[in-house]
Design a protein around this motif. Structure first.
Motif, PDB file in Angstrom:
ATOM      1  N   PHE A  49       0.906  -1.308  -0.152  1.00  0.00           N
ATOM      2  CA  PHE A  49       0.076   0.010  -0.055  1.00  0.00           C
ATOM      3  C   PHE A  49       0.776   1.213   0.028  1.00  0.00           C
ATOM      4  O   PHE A  49       0.709   2.183  -0.872  1.00  0.00           O
ATOM      5  CB  PHE A  49      -0.893   0.189   1.071  1.00  0.00           C
ATOM      6  CG  PHE A  49      -2.078  -1.146   1.139  1.00  0.00           C
ATOM      7  CD1 PHE A  49      -3.111  -1.080   0.015  1.00  0.00           C
ATOM      8  CD2 PHE A  49      -1.942  -2.100   1.881  1.00  0.00           C
ATOM      9  CE1 PHE A  49      -3.996  -1.946  -0.040  1.00  0.00           C
ATOM     10  CE2 PHE A  49      -2.904  -3.339   1.917  1.00  0.00           C
ATOM     11  CZ  PHE A  49      -3.863  -3.369   1.016  1.00  0.00           C
ATOM     12  N   THR A  50       2.073   1.330   0.806  1.00  0.00           N
ATOM     13  CA  THR A  50       2.949   2.359   0.840  1.00  0.00           C
ATOM     14  C   THR A  50       3.454   2.710  -0.701  1.00  0.00           C
ATOM     15  O   THR A  50       3.607   3.560  -1.112  1.00  0.00           O
ATOM     16  CB  THR A  50       4.168   1.981   1.806  1.00  0.00           C
ATOM     17  OG1 THR A  50       3.642   1.762   3.175  1.00  0.00           O
ATOM     18  CG2 THR A  50       4.811   3.437   2.261  1.00  0.00           C
ATOM     19  N   MET A  51       3.913   1.471  -1.094  1.00  0.00           N
ATOM     20  CA  MET A  51       4.429   1.380  -2.441  1.00  0.00           C
ATOM     21  C   MET A  51       3.504   1.944  -3.298  1.00  0.00           C
ATOM     22  O   MET A  51       3.771   2.948  -4.264  1.00  0.00           O
ATOM     23  CB  MET A  51       5.107   0.322  -2.941  1.00  0.00           C
ATOM     24  CG  MET A  51       6.212   0.162  -3.890  1.00  0.00           C
ATOM     25  SD  MET A  51       6.820  -1.432  -4.547  1.00  0.00           S
ATOM     26  CE  MET A  51       5.371  -1.793  -5.573  1.00  0.00           C
ATOM     27  N   THR A  52       2.265   1.612  -3.453  1.00  0.00           N
ATOM     28  CA  THR A  52       1.283   1.907  -4.402  1.00  0.00           C
ATOM     29  C   THR A  52       0.949   3.329  -4.317  1.00  0.00           C
ATOM     30  O   THR A  52       0.900   4.170  -5.217  1.00  0.00           O
ATOM     31  CB  THR A  52      -0.381   1.388  -4.146  1.00  0.00           C
ATOM     32  OG1 THR A  52       0.266  -0.203  -4.085  1.00  0.00           O
ATOM     33  CG2 THR A  52      -0.844   1.432  -5.217  1.00  0.00           C
ATOM     34  N   LYS A  53       1.057   3.830  -2.882  1.00  0.00           N
ATOM     35  CA  LYS A  53       0.661   5.612  -2.548  1.00  0.00           C
ATOM     36  C   LYS A  53       1.785   6.250  -3.348  1.00  0.00           C
ATOM     37  O   LYS A  53       1.512   7.051  -3.918  1.00  0.00           O
ATOM     38  CB  LYS A  53       0.598   5.497  -1.114  1.00  0.00           C
ATOM     39  CG  LYS A  53      -0.127   6.895  -0.704  1.00  0.00           C
ATOM     40  CD  LYS A  53      -0.544   6.617   1.011  1.00  0.00           C
ATOM     41  CE  LYS A  53       0.150   7.865   1.495  1.00  0.00           C
ATOM     42  NZ  LYS A  53       0.214   7.727   2.729  1.00  0.00           N
ATOM     43  N   THR A  54       3.101   5.800  -3.105  1.00  0.00           N
ATOM     44  CA  THR A  54       4.144   6.532  -3.679  1.00  0.00           C
ATOM     45  C   THR A  54       4.112   6.495  -5.298  1.00  0.00           C
ATOM     46  O   THR A  54       4.245   7.638  -5.792  1.00  0.00           O
ATOM     47  CB  THR A  54       5.520   5.804  -3.276  1.00  0.00           C
ATOM     48  OG1 THR A  54       5.577   5.725  -1.743  1.00  0.00           O
ATOM     49  CG2 THR A  54       6.695   6.545  -3.584  1.00  0.00           C
ATOM     50  N   VAL A  55       3.918   5.398  -5.889  1.00  0.00           N
ATOM     51  CA  VAL A  55       3.733   5.341  -7.265  1.00  0.00           C
ATOM     52  C   VAL A  55       2.394   6.305  -7.714  1.00  0.00           C
ATOM     53  O   VAL A  55       2.867   7.018  -8.727  1.00  0.00           O
ATOM     54  CB  VAL A  55       3.599   3.896  -7.873  1.00  0.00           C
ATOM     55  CG1 VAL A  55       3.270   3.743  -9.047  1.00  0.00           C
ATOM     56  CG2 VAL A  55       4.547   3.038  -7.347  1.00  0.00           C
ATOM     57  N   ALA A  56       1.271   6.258  -7.218  1.00  0.00           N
ATOM     58  CA  ALA A  56       0.363   6.945  -7.766  1.00  0.00           C
ATOM     59  C   ALA A  56       0.762   8.528  -7.517  1.00  0.00           C
ATOM     60  O   ALA A  56       0.475   9.231  -8.128  1.00  0.00           O
ATOM     61  CB  ALA A  56      -0.791   6.520  -6.696  1.00  0.00           C
ATOM     62  N   LYS A  57       1.368   8.860  -6.383  1.00  0.00           N
ATOM     63  CA  LYS A  57       1.723  10.274  -6.149  1.00  0.00           C
ATOM     64  C   LYS A  57       2.813  10.816  -7.054  1.00  0.00           C
ATOM     65  O   LYS A  57       2.696  11.961  -7.793  1.00  0.00           O
ATOM     66  CB  LYS A  57       2.325  10.360  -4.825  1.00  0.00           C
ATOM     67  CG  LYS A  57       2.696  11.842  -4.332  1.00  0.00           C
ATOM     68  CD  LYS A  57       3.043  11.528  -2.683  1.00  0.00           C
ATOM     69  CE  LYS A  57       4.037  12.652  -2.674  1.00  0.00           C
ATOM     70  NZ  LYS A  57       4.833  12.556  -1.446  1.00  0.00           N
ATOM     71  N   ASN A  58       3.764   9.908  -7.306  1.00  0.00           N
ATOM     72  CA  ASN A  58       4.659  10.314  -8.544  1.00  0.00           C
ATOM     73  C   ASN A  58       4.017  10.285  -9.780  1.00  0.00           C
ATOM     74  O   ASN A  58       4.591  11.300 -10.764  1.00  0.00           O
ATOM     75  CB  ASN A  58       5.804   9.076  -8.643  1.00  0.00           C
ATOM     76  CG  ASN A  58       6.731   9.200  -7.423  1.00  0.00           C
ATOM     77  OD1 ASN A  58       6.708  10.422  -6.824  1.00  0.00           O
ATOM     78  ND2 ASN A  58       7.493   8.210  -7.119  1.00  0.00           N
TER      79      ASN A  58
END
Ligand code: SF4
Ligand code: SF4
Length: 123
Positions: A4-13
């Motif tokens: 979830f943390t990684m998905t959040k970072t990817v979406a933000k980027n």
């Protein structure tokens, strides 16, 4: 949980777009405290040599006799020490970087005091 943390970072980027700038079409805006390059207001310099003596990287050379001040920009680590010790405050830290160079010698910049002789300008 990490997914979830990684998905959040990817979406933000993805939403923000690239962090890099399309230079030179878009120039980087420097902050007022960016440590770019040292400049010397040579008319105020008294050639005391204090900046050269305190410089940790030996980037500054002061010629007392020929009234010349020089800096090797590839040696300078922009520590700001010379600006702090200058007794007449003629040194300043500019917030823009020095232009890139293709040869080592090009990074050495000289400032020479040109004193006009007493005859000059007299009628
Ligand atoms: S310390 Fe300041 S006045 Fe002295 S030589 Fe350096 S720049 Fe000039
Ligand atoms: S900023 Fe630091 S490294 Fe650069 S010339 Fe001044 S004293 Fe030397």
């Amino acid at each position: 949980m990490k997914i979830f943390t990684m998905t959040k970072t990817v979406a933000k980027n993805l939403a923000q777009g690239p962090a890099t700038l399309m230079y030179p079409q878009r120039e980087r805006a420097y902050t007022p405290i960016t440590r770019g390059r040292i400049e010397n207001d040579i008319d105020r310099c008294i050639f005391c040599g204090l900046c050269a003596r305190r410089c940790p990287t030996y980037a500054i050379v002061v010629g007392k006799e020929d009234k010349e001040w020089q800096i090797d920009r590839l040696r300078c680590c922009t520590c700001n020490l010379c600006v702090e010790v200058c007794p007449v405050k003629c040194l300043s830290m500019e917030n823009h970087y020095a232009p890139s160079v293709i040869a080592r010698q090009m990074a050495i910049q000289r400032r020479k005091l040109t004193v006009s002789s007493p005859e000059e300008g007299s009628p």
